[in-house]
Design a protein around this motif. Structure first.
Motif, PDB file in Angstrom:
ATOM      1  N   ASP A  21       1.299  -1.370  -0.152  1.00 11.79           N
ATOM      2  CA  ASP A  21       0.065  -0.391   0.281  1.00 11.79           C
ATOM      3  C   ASP A  21       0.705   0.984   0.024  1.00 11.79           C
ATOM      4  O   ASP A  21       0.520   2.000  -1.005  1.00 11.79           O
ATOM      5  N   LYS A  22       2.043   1.169   1.081  1.00 12.26           N
ATOM      6  CA  LYS A  22       2.571   2.196   0.900  1.00 12.26           C
ATOM      7  C   LYS A  22       4.048   2.328   0.146  1.00 12.26           C
ATOM      8  O   LYS A  22       4.424   3.267   0.229  1.00 12.26           O
ATOM      9  N   GLN A  23       4.051   1.793  -0.699  1.00  6.07           N
ATOM     10  CA  GLN A  23       5.243   1.348  -1.190  1.00  6.07           C
ATOM     11  C   GLN A  23       6.881   1.011  -0.541  1.00  6.07           C
ATOM     12  O   GLN A  23       7.287   0.911  -1.052  1.00  6.07           O
ATOM     13  N   ALA A  24       6.402   2.064   0.034  1.00  8.60           N
ATOM     14  CA  ALA A  24       7.689   1.937   1.459  1.00  8.60           C
ATOM     15  C   ALA A  24       7.975   2.253   2.298  1.00  8.60           C
ATOM     16  O   ALA A  24       6.704   2.999   2.277  1.00  8.60           O
ATOM     17  N   ALA A  25       8.848   2.010   3.792  1.00  2.26           N
ATOM     18  CA  ALA A  25       7.448   2.486   5.087  1.00  2.26           C
ATOM     19  C   ALA A  25       8.656   1.910   5.833  1.00  2.26           C
ATOM     20  O   ALA A  25       9.622   1.253   5.829  1.00  2.26           O
ATOM     21  N   SER A  26       9.079   2.644   7.172  1.00  3.19           N
ATOM     22  CA  SER A  26       9.610   2.705   8.112  1.00  3.19           C
ATOM     23  C   SER A  26       9.308   1.576   9.424  1.00  3.19           C
ATOM     24  O   SER A  26       7.414   1.635   8.762  1.00  3.19           O
ATOM     25  N   VAL A  27      10.179   0.715   9.656  1.00  2.00           N
ATOM     26  CA  VAL A  27       9.344   0.155  11.069  1.00  2.00           C
ATOM     27  C   VAL A  27       8.545   1.026  11.500  1.00  2.00           C
ATOM     28  O   VAL A  27       7.255   0.462  12.056  1.00  2.00           O
ATOM     29  N   GLU A  62      17.266   5.684   4.637  1.00  2.00           N
ATOM     30  CA  GLU A  62      17.021   7.415   4.930  1.00  2.00           C
ATOM     31  C   GLU A  62      17.267   7.855   6.252  1.00  2.00           C
ATOM     32  O   GLU A  62      17.039   7.691   6.430  1.00  2.00           O
ATOM     33  N   GLN A  63      18.352   8.762   6.076  1.00  2.00           N
ATOM     34  CA  GLN A  63      18.550   9.682   7.683  1.00  2.00           C
ATOM     35  C   GLN A  63      18.146   8.917   8.566  1.00  2.00           C
ATOM     36  O   GLN A  63      17.609   8.857   9.788  1.00  2.00           O
ATOM     37  N   ARG A  64      19.636   7.435   8.869  1.00  2.00           N
ATOM     38  CA  ARG A  64      19.717   6.865  10.264  1.00  2.00           C
ATOM     39  C   ARG A  64      18.347   5.608  10.436  1.00  2.00           C
ATOM     40  O   ARG A  64      18.479   5.376  11.445  1.00  2.00           O
ATOM     41  N   ARG A  65      17.600   5.647   9.585  1.00  2.00           N
ATOM     42  CA  ARG A  65      16.333   4.750   9.519  1.00  2.00           C
ATOM     43  C   ARG A  65      16.143   3.850   8.496  1.00  2.00           C
ATOM     44  O   ARG A  65      16.717   4.026   7.355  1.00  2.00           O
ATOM     45  N   PHE A  66      16.085   2.320   8.757  1.00  2.00           N
ATOM     46  CA  PHE A  66      15.438   1.695   8.035  1.00  2.00           C
ATOM     47  C   PHE A  66      14.061   1.637   6.820  1.00  2.00           C
ATOM     48  O   PHE A  66      13.512   1.566   7.974  1.00  2.00           O
TER      49      PHE A  66
END
Length: 140
Positions: A21-27, A62-66
């Protein structure tokens, strides 16, 4: 070439749905999207790492987060799960599965008409379209 089989648990499928749904997302974004269940943030992070090891998802920094993204499509999972369902419960017989569903599910007249339309359409495709090729020969 044999089709790859994806055996997914409920949580894995729910996580993939969020990523599709989001195509990409952080934890954190995945965790928030799974609000219907009480899951620890660390559970979601661990599951994403395990899913990455299996090749189901990937990540970028991205900016120190997966930021996780799906490596498999929804259609690949549906195709695999459907084939597994047919093989395990109906010895690969589509007609036995459809018969079972027709006998055990309450269908409306509209749903039956839609099934008839889909079957007729598939028959036409198998006979070949205007260019003489069937849908099985066309790219996904």
């Amino acid at each position: 070439m044999a089709q790859k089989k994806f055996r997914l648990g409920d949580l894995q499928l729910r996580i993939l749905r969020v990523l599709w749904d989001k195509q990409a997302a952080s934890v954190q974004e995945v965790h928030e999207a799974l609000e219907g269940r009480r899951l620890a943030y660390t559970t979601v992070a661990t599951m994403l790492r395990k899913m990455e090891q299996r090749g189901l998802v990937g990540h970028r920094l991205e900016q120190r987060r997966f930021i996780y993204f799906p490596r498999i499509s929804q259609s690949q999972v549906v195709r695999s799960a459907t084939a597994d369902f047919l093989d395990r419960l109906f010895q690969g017989s589509l007609s036995a599965a459809v018969c079972h569903l027709l006998e055990t599910r309450d269908l409306t007249r509209e749903e039956l008409e839609e099934l008839e339309r889909l079957i007729a359409q598939r028959k036409r495709e198998m006979e070949g379209g205007c260019d003489g090729t069937s849908s099985e020969n066309q790219a996904d």
